[in-house]
Motif scaffolding. Structure first.
Motif, PDB file in Angstrom:
ATOM      1  N   MET F   1       0.105  -1.130  -0.062  1.00 38.28           N
ATOM      2  CA  MET F   1      -0.362   0.039   0.146  1.00 38.28           C
ATOM      3  C   MET F   1       1.207   0.956  -0.118  1.00 38.28           C
ATOM      4  SD  MET F   1      -2.927   1.167   2.476  1.00 38.28           S
ATOM      5  CE  MET F   1      -1.646   1.625   3.907  1.00 38.28           C
ATOM      6  N   SER F   2       0.588   2.213  -0.743  1.00 41.94           N
ATOM      7  CA  SER F   2       1.722   2.857  -1.050  1.00 41.94           C
ATOM      8  C   SER F   2       0.354   4.588  -0.614  1.00 41.94           C
ATOM      9  CB  SER F   2       2.239   3.501  -2.616  1.00 41.94           C
ATOM     10  OG  SER F   2       3.327   2.455  -2.519  1.00 41.94           O
ATOM     11  N   ILE F   3       0.981   4.950  -0.299  1.00 46.93           N
ATOM     12  CA  ILE F   3       0.381   6.471   0.440  1.00 46.93           C
ATOM     13  C   ILE F   3       0.765   7.705  -0.090  1.00 46.93           C
ATOM     14  CG2 ILE F   3       0.229   8.104   2.980  1.00 46.93           C
ATOM     15  CD1 ILE F   3       0.574   5.091   4.363  1.00 46.93           C
ATOM     16  N   GLU F   4      -0.121   8.256  -0.550  1.00 46.45           N
ATOM     17  CA  GLU F   4       0.178   9.937  -1.313  1.00 46.45           C
ATOM     18  C   GLU F   4       0.142  11.094  -0.600  1.00 46.45           C
ATOM     19  OE1 GLU F   4      -2.915  10.850  -3.739  1.00 46.45           O
ATOM     20  OE2 GLU F   4      -2.309  13.550  -4.120  1.00 46.45           O
ATOM     21  N   LYS F   5      -0.432  11.039   0.171  1.00 44.03           N
ATOM     22  CA  LYS F   5      -0.213  12.390   1.339  1.00 44.03           C
ATOM     23  C   LYS F   5      -1.173  11.697   2.896  1.00 44.03           C
ATOM     24  CE  LYS F   5      -0.484  16.952   0.188  1.00 44.03           C
ATOM     25  NZ  LYS F   5      -1.504  17.771  -0.555  1.00 44.03           N
ATOM     26  N   ILE F   6      -0.383  12.833   3.483  1.00 35.95           N
ATOM     27  CA  ILE F   6      -1.056  11.879   5.037  1.00 35.95           C
ATOM     28  C   ILE F   6      -1.394  13.465   5.381  1.00 35.95           C
ATOM     29  CG2 ILE F   6       1.767  12.097   6.189  1.00 35.95           C
ATOM     30  CD1 ILE F   6       0.199   9.510   7.757  1.00 35.95           C
ATOM     31  N   ASN F   7      -2.666  13.269   6.842  1.00 35.89           N
ATOM     32  CA  ASN F   7      -2.733  14.306   7.351  1.00 35.89           C
ATOM     33  C   ASN F   7      -1.311  15.370   8.174  1.00 35.89           C
ATOM     34  OD1 ASN F   7      -3.030  12.692   9.471  1.00 35.89           O
ATOM     35  ND2 ASN F   7      -4.709  14.582  10.357  1.00 35.89           N
ATOM     36  N   ALA F   8      -1.140  14.418   8.410  1.00 34.44           N
ATOM     37  CA  ALA F   8       0.153  14.890   9.774  1.00 34.44           C
ATOM     38  C   ALA F   8       0.648  16.486   9.443  1.00 34.44           C
ATOM     39  CB  ALA F   8       1.579  14.063  10.110  1.00 34.44           C
ATOM     40  N   ARG F   9       1.055  17.216   9.601  1.00 36.91           N
ATOM     41  CA  ARG F   9       0.920  18.551   9.548  1.00 36.91           C
ATOM     42  C   ARG F   9       2.551  18.727   9.381  1.00 36.91           C
ATOM     43  NH1 ARG F   9      -2.363  21.132   7.487  1.00 36.91           N
ATOM     44  NH2 ARG F   9      -1.003  23.036   7.068  1.00 36.91           N
ATOM     45  N   ASN F  10       3.337  18.202  10.544  1.00 36.35           N
ATOM     46  CA  ASN F  10       4.606  18.637  10.738  1.00 36.35           C
ATOM     47  C   ASN F  10       4.988  16.559  10.467  1.00 36.35           C
ATOM     48  OD1 ASN F  10       4.134  20.723  12.681  1.00 36.35           O
ATOM     49  ND2 ASN F  10       3.267  19.288  13.350  1.00 36.35           N
ATOM     50  N   GLN F  11       6.161  17.095   9.180  1.00 43.31           N
ATOM     51  CA  GLN F  11       7.037  16.317   8.791  1.00 43.31           C
ATOM     52  C   GLN F  11       8.471  16.552   8.722  1.00 43.31           C
ATOM     53  OE1 GLN F  11       4.661  14.730   5.347  1.00 43.31           O
ATOM     54  NE2 GLN F  11       2.506  14.902   6.042  1.00 43.31           N
ATOM     55  N   PHE F  12       8.929  15.987   8.960  1.00 43.14           N
ATOM     56  CA  PHE F  12      10.411  15.803   8.845  1.00 43.14           C
ATOM     57  C   PHE F  12      11.577  14.966   7.784  1.00 43.14           C
ATOM     58  CE2 PHE F  12       8.620  17.264  13.186  1.00 43.14           C
ATOM     59  CZ  PHE F  12       9.063  19.171  12.549  1.00 43.14           C
ATOM     60  N   LYS F  13      12.278  14.921   7.698  1.00 42.80           N
ATOM     61  CA  LYS F  13      12.582  13.873   6.183  1.00 42.80           C
ATOM     62  C   LYS F  13      14.187  14.170   7.091  1.00 42.80           C
ATOM     63  CE  LYS F  13      12.659  13.347   1.351  1.00 42.80           C
ATOM     64  NZ  LYS F  13      12.477  14.513   0.323  1.00 42.80           N
ATOM     65  N   GLY F  14      14.820  12.822   6.917  1.00 48.26           N
ATOM     66  CA  GLY F  14      16.249  12.601   8.115  1.00 48.26           C
ATOM     67  C   GLY F  14      16.815  11.723   7.615  1.00 48.26           C
ATOM     68  N   LYS F  15      18.094  11.237   7.952  1.00 46.31           N
ATOM     69  CA  LYS F  15      18.276   9.725   7.852  1.00 46.31           C
ATOM     70  C   LYS F  15      18.387   8.743   9.354  1.00 46.31           C
ATOM     71  CE  LYS F  15      21.035   9.580   3.476  1.00 46.31           C
ATOM     72  NZ  LYS F  15      22.821   9.896   3.113  1.00 46.31           N
TER      73      LYS F  15
END
Lengths: 72, 72, 72, 72, 72, 72
Positions: F1-15
């Motif tokens: 299942m691949s998600i396009e967009k999620i409602n979480a307003r706070n998203q932090f990309k990283g490793k």
């Protein structure tokens, strides 16, 4: 203390199918008509509630804790 | 940004059946095979995700947010 | 559905002293021996539970939701 | 960093009476005038805050995390 | 009551850039070096803390509230 | 299942930079442009998502889970 009704909008009735016990928290799988619902609660609560494989429980989730995602 | 997989152990796929829109947060009912799952998210997210009656979504719940109760 | 026991480790019994009703969520003050405990729940739950000033309730909090701070 | 005031509506001042330390999270009982309040936080935070039996702390809970139940 | 240190592992310092006020809860954007962090708190807390555009705040998140997703 | 967009307003990309594995839950540090973001998720999810040092992830936080504090 017996509770008549709780505000949690999301309630899933089922039977415990797995318990992974840790020193502080435990993971519990509940088999519901909706599929497996997984909960992490304190190991002390597992003991206080005398939860075991097969115990009938209801899994409760506040509406504010539910996220929504759109599928691709 | 497309997400492949998320850690939320509890995922309920369904279609939006009700939206009660408030000035800051909105309440959304999702019709799933497990019954209605209700979520409260920000009204800004409702608009960003373009959520409408009938939109296919997945409701996600972290295992640490699930409480367990024993029935009488 | 009557609940015998719930895993929430923190339970505060009291009487509702204030209800601020919004279109989606409402804020409810519960007067307990420990002082006022404040809860935000959906307005639909306020109606389903028929909560009013004076209703006896128990406020429940999962241990994983409690933060700790050290004082100066 | 010293904090003047926090939004958590529910604040319970007390002294730590029990610490159950796990490899990742720990369970901490705080003795307050309201009775025991239990918190699960990361073991790293227990060490960073130098929490010990007897340390004075305040237990904080966001209003959105408080559920309400009606008694039988 | 002044707080010396809190267990929340995730702390983002910044200035308030937007406030959407509702009857019960309000949505607040905080401009941080990490980008905008959005919080929903009670409108009563917004008033108690005297939060306004430009107020310096720290946004706090418990580690148990952070979900992780893998990107495609 | 691949998600396009999620409602979480706070998203932090990283490793991922650290994983402390426990029997039930694990603590994971994610190195983001905003600094380290720490998450506690189930150890089963760590395995299901095949999370390792260096894996690219996004840390997600619902706006209702973010507290605000005013600094001294």
């Amino acid at each position: 203390m017996s509770i008549e009704k709780i505000n949690a909008r999301n309630q899933f009735k089922g039977k415990i199918s797995t318990i992974i016990e840790g020193p502080v928290v435990s993971e519990i799988d509940v088999e519901t008509p909706a599929g497996i619902v997984t909960s992490v609660i304190t190991t002390r609560s597992v003991k206080d509630l005398e939860l075991k494989i097969g115990t009938e429980v209801v899994a409760l989730v506040k509406a504010t804790e539910v996220s929504l995602a759109k599928l691709l």
